[in-house]
Design a protein around this motif. Structure first.
Motif, mmCIF file in Angstrom:
data_model
loop_
_atom_site.group_PDB
_atom_site.id
_atom_site.type_symbol
_atom_site.label_atom_id
_atom_site.label_comp_id
_atom_site.label_asym_id
_atom_site.label_seq_id
_atom_site.Cartn_x
_atom_site.Cartn_y
_atom_site.Cartn_z
ATOM 1 N N ARG A 73 0.804 -1.225 0.000
ATOM 2 C CA ARG A 73 0.000 0.000 0.000
ATOM 3 C C ARG A 73 0.836 1.274 0.000
ATOM 4 N NH1 ARG A 73 -4.795 1.212 4.333
ATOM 5 N NH2 ARG A 73 -5.698 2.972 3.227
ATOM 6 N N TYR A 74 1.930 1.291 0.775
ATOM 7 C CA TYR A 74 2.707 2.511 0.975
ATOM 8 C C TYR A 74 3.933 2.625 0.070
ATOM 9 C CZ TYR A 74 -0.195 2.459 5.134
ATOM 10 O OH TYR A 74 -1.256 2.407 5.990
ATOM 11 N N GLY A 75 4.371 1.542 -0.547
ATOM 12 C CA GLY A 75 5.502 1.597 -1.473
ATOM 13 C C GLY A 75 6.829 1.260 -0.815
ATOM 14 N N LEU A 76 7.904 1.885 -1.334
ATOM 15 C CA LEU A 76 9.258 1.618 -0.852
ATOM 16 C C LEU A 76 9.559 2.411 0.415
ATOM 17 C CD1 LEU A 76 11.185 1.735 -4.221
ATOM 18 C CD2 LEU A 76 10.468 -0.280 -2.952
ATOM 19 N N GLY A 77 10.333 1.819 1.304
ATOM 20 C CA GLY A 77 10.700 2.503 2.535
ATOM 21 C C GLY A 77 11.899 1.871 3.191
ATOM 22 N N ARG A 78 12.256 2.406 4.373
ATOM 23 C CA ARG A 78 13.390 1.904 5.142
ATOM 24 C C ARG A 78 12.952 1.752 6.594
ATOM 25 N NH1 ARG A 78 18.711 1.643 4.062
ATOM 26 N NH2 ARG A 78 18.523 2.977 2.243
ATOM 27 N N ALA A 79 13.295 0.609 7.198
ATOM 28 C CA ALA A 79 12.968 0.365 8.608
ATOM 29 C C ALA A 79 13.821 1.276 9.475
ATOM 30 C CB ALA A 79 13.208 -1.091 8.956
ATOM 31 N N ILE A 80 13.187 2.071 10.325
ATOM 32 C CA ILE A 80 13.929 2.997 11.181
ATOM 33 C C ILE A 80 13.881 2.594 12.654
ATOM 34 C CG2 ILE A 80 13.761 4.939 9.615
ATOM 35 C CD1 ILE A 80 11.452 6.013 11.274
ATOM 36 N N SER A 81 12.974 1.676 13.004
ATOM 37 C CA SER A 81 12.882 1.212 14.379
ATOM 38 C C SER A 81 12.242 -0.168 14.386
ATOM 39 C CB SER A 81 12.037 2.184 15.210
ATOM 40 O OG SER A 81 11.863 1.697 16.512
ATOM 41 N N VAL A 82 12.721 -1.022 15.285
ATOM 42 C CA VAL A 82 12.198 -2.378 15.404
ATOM 43 C C VAL A 82 11.842 -2.615 16.860
ATOM 44 C CG1 VAL A 82 12.750 -4.812 15.142
ATOM 45 C CG2 VAL A 82 13.615 -3.174 13.485
#
Length: 74
Positions: A36-45
């Protein structure tokens, strides 16, 4: 009170054993894609990615929780 029942596979059964899919694991900095939101980067787990992952999609940040059906590691 409900009791959980664990079904066990009998060796003589003609049906295949259900294989549980491996859990998706994410780390900070992983490049991800969301349906739904596209490409991204994990910033917190949260809790070794067992609870949620906070992903920066550029224009917005979203907290994605388990199960990660629409989130894929690139």
């Amino acid at each position: 009170m409900t009791k959980s029942v664990v079904r066990r596979h009998l060796p003589t059964s003609p049906f295949k054993v259900r294989v549980e899919a491996p859990r998706k694991r994410f780390a900070v900095g992983d490049r991800v894609s969301h349906d739904r939101y596209g490409l991204g980067r994990a910033i917190s787990v949260e809790a070794d990615s067992d609870i949620a992952v906070l992903v920066d999609f550029g224009s917005q940040q979203r907290r994605i929780t388990q199960p990660y059906a629409a989130l894929f590691k690139l």
